[in-house]
Structures are given as structure tokens and as C-alpha cells.
Write a protein that holds these residues in place. Structure first.
Motif, mmCIF file in Angstrom:
data_model
loop_
_atom_site.group_PDB
_atom_site.id
_atom_site.type_symbol
_atom_site.label_atom_id
_atom_site.label_comp_id
_atom_site.label_asym_id
_atom_site.label_seq_id
_atom_site.Cartn_x
_atom_site.Cartn_y
_atom_site.Cartn_z
ATOM 1 N N UNK A 63 0.813 -1.217 0.000
ATOM 2 C CA UNK A 63 0.000 0.000 0.000
ATOM 3 C C UNK A 63 0.850 1.272 0.000
ATOM 4 N N UNK A 64 2.159 1.115 0.185
ATOM 5 C CA UNK A 64 3.075 2.259 0.188
ATOM 6 C C UNK A 64 2.529 3.404 1.049
ATOM 7 N N UNK A 65 2.175 3.043 2.254
ATOM 8 C CA UNK A 65 1.571 4.020 3.160
ATOM 9 C C UNK A 65 2.507 5.198 3.371
ATOM 10 N N UNK A 112 -7.516 -8.828 3.858
ATOM 11 C CA UNK A 112 -7.474 -8.567 5.312
ATOM 12 C C UNK A 112 -6.045 -8.446 5.796
ATOM 13 N N UNK A 113 -5.192 -9.330 5.320
ATOM 14 C CA UNK A 113 -3.794 -9.310 5.728
ATOM 15 C C UNK A 113 -3.095 -8.012 5.304
ATOM 16 N N UNK A 114 -3.316 -7.605 4.076
ATOM 17 C CA UNK A 114 -2.685 -6.370 3.575
ATOM 18 C C UNK A 114 -3.121 -5.173 4.406
ATOM 19 N N UNK A 115 -4.419 -5.052 4.652
ATOM 20 C CA UNK A 115 -4.896 -3.897 5.395
ATOM 21 C C UNK A 115 -4.498 -3.971 6.875
ATOM 22 N N UNK A 116 -4.502 -5.154 7.466
ATOM 23 C CA UNK A 116 -4.123 -5.280 8.877
ATOM 24 C C UNK A 116 -2.649 -4.975 9.100
ATOM 25 N N UNK A 117 -1.806 -5.471 8.209
ATOM 26 C CA UNK A 117 -0.368 -5.290 8.425
ATOM 27 C C UNK A 117 0.152 -3.949 7.928
ATOM 28 N N UNK A 122 -0.314 2.159 10.876
ATOM 29 C CA UNK A 122 -0.381 3.593 10.584
ATOM 30 C C UNK A 122 -1.466 4.241 11.436
ATOM 31 N N UNK A 123 -2.621 3.599 11.485
ATOM 32 C CA UNK A 123 -3.723 4.135 12.284
ATOM 33 C C UNK A 123 -3.332 4.148 13.759
ATOM 34 N N UNK A 137 -8.973 1.299 12.143
ATOM 35 C CA UNK A 137 -8.385 0.886 10.858
ATOM 36 C C UNK A 137 -9.410 0.102 10.039
ATOM 37 N N UNK A 138 -10.195 -0.743 10.695
ATOM 38 C CA UNK A 138 -11.230 -1.497 9.995
ATOM 39 C C UNK A 138 -12.295 -0.590 9.397
ATOM 40 N N UNK A 139 -12.706 0.412 10.161
ATOM 41 C CA UNK A 139 -13.691 1.360 9.639
ATOM 42 C C UNK A 139 -13.109 2.175 8.485
#
Length: 181
Positions: A63-65, A112-117, A122-123, A137-139
């Protein structure tokens, strides 16, 4: 003409991304990927071992946050909204994940893994209440994924017609609230 193993692997991945994006996880077959790549199906299995593993590698995504350390607290929602719009524009790997994630558990787990890790930490770093950072982060992910689904997959006319600036103006306050309220 013979290809090196790296070239063959790259070709398989490129074809697999196209197939998964066009046909979804369920209808994509190892045989179809191999045919499109101009190789024997055994070669796909040699490099990736299974359809699940091929999908996991084809759908690998960073995601290159952005570093939010220097972003003013009241601009976090706008910065993240703009960041995700930039990511979604024409990104085949994310489109694969989004399309297949709604119907396939392997793809859903990958998402799920990408967004969780990647989004979760970051959140947590910007949240005023770290104990509920993963809920936040989920919202935030729900808002981002919902926007992407409506704009890039379902192509809902009112959402597609919005400019980048309009989307940021509408979505950023909601992300801001999820991150810091």
C-alpha cells in the motif's frame, strides 16, 4: 525462443493478474494461465505450487503508506484519501483483490492481511486511543474499499463522475473522524 526462469515466472504472473482480474479467482485455471503464457501447466505448478499460491503472489501488494509523522493532525483524512485514490487508479493488483475478495475466502484473507499489516500500524501511530486503533483501521478500510468498489468495480455513475478533489472533500472528513475522533 527460450525464456529465463525469471522471465517465465514474470510472464506467468502477468498473465495470472490479467486472468484473475478478468475472470475472478473461481474461473481462472492453471491451464488457462499456462495457455496464455505459452507454457505447459506443469511449469506454472513448478513455480507456484498451487492456484492459491499463484493468486497470493499475483495479488501481493504494498500500500506504500505515507509517513504521516509530519502531517498536521487535521489533514490526516485528506492525505490518506488522496493516497488511496492514487493507489486505486489503474492498479491491477488491487482490482484483482477487490473483485475476488467479495466472493473468495483466499482473496478476502489476502485483503485482510494487507490492510491489517499495512494500514493498522499507521492508524495506531496517529490514533488518540491506541486501544481501538484496529477498530478504527477497519472502519477506515471499509470506507476506502467501499469507495473503490463503487468507483472502480461497480462504476456507479455519480461516484465515477466525481473529480479527485470532490472525492477528497466528501470522504476525508469521514476518514478523519475514524482516525482521530
Amino acid at each position: 525462443m527460450r525464456r529465463s526462469s525469471e522471465e517465465t515466472k514474470a510472464k506467468i504472473l502477468a498473465v495470472a493478474r490479467e486472468r484473475f482480474a478478468a475472470d475472478g479467482y473461481e474461473r481462472t485455471t492453471i491451464r488457462a494461465v499456462a495457455t496464455d503464457a505459452g507454457i505447459d501447466p506443469a511449469m506454472v505448478m513448478r513455480y507456484f505450487g498451487s492456484k492459491d499460491r499463484l493468486f497470493a503472489v499475483a495479488a501481493e501488494f504494498d500500500l506504500r503508506m505515507p509517513d504521516l509523522g509530519n502531517v498536521p493532525a487535521d489533514r490526516l483524512g485528506a492525505v490518506l484519501t488522496a493516497h488511496f485514490l492514487d493507489l486505486w487508479e489503474g492498479n491491477e493488483a488491487l482490482m484483482i483483490l477487490l473483485r475476488t475478495g467479495v466472493t473468495n475466502e483466499v482473496a478476502a484473507e489476502r485483503m485482510r492481511d494487507i490492510f491489517a499489516t499495512q494500514l493498522g500500524p499507521i492508524v495506531m501511530s496517529v490514533s488518540r486511543t491506541p486501544e481501538d486503533a484496529f477498530l478504527r483501521a477497519g472502519l477506515a478500510a471499509g470506507q476506502i474499499l467501499g469507495l473503490a468498489l463503487c468507483r472502480y468495480i461497480l462504476r456507479l455513475p455519480p461516484v465515477v463522475a466525481m473529480s479527485r478533489e470532490e472525492i477528497i472533500a466528501w470522504v476525508a472528513p469521514t476518514l478523519q473522524r475514524y482516525l482521530t475522533a
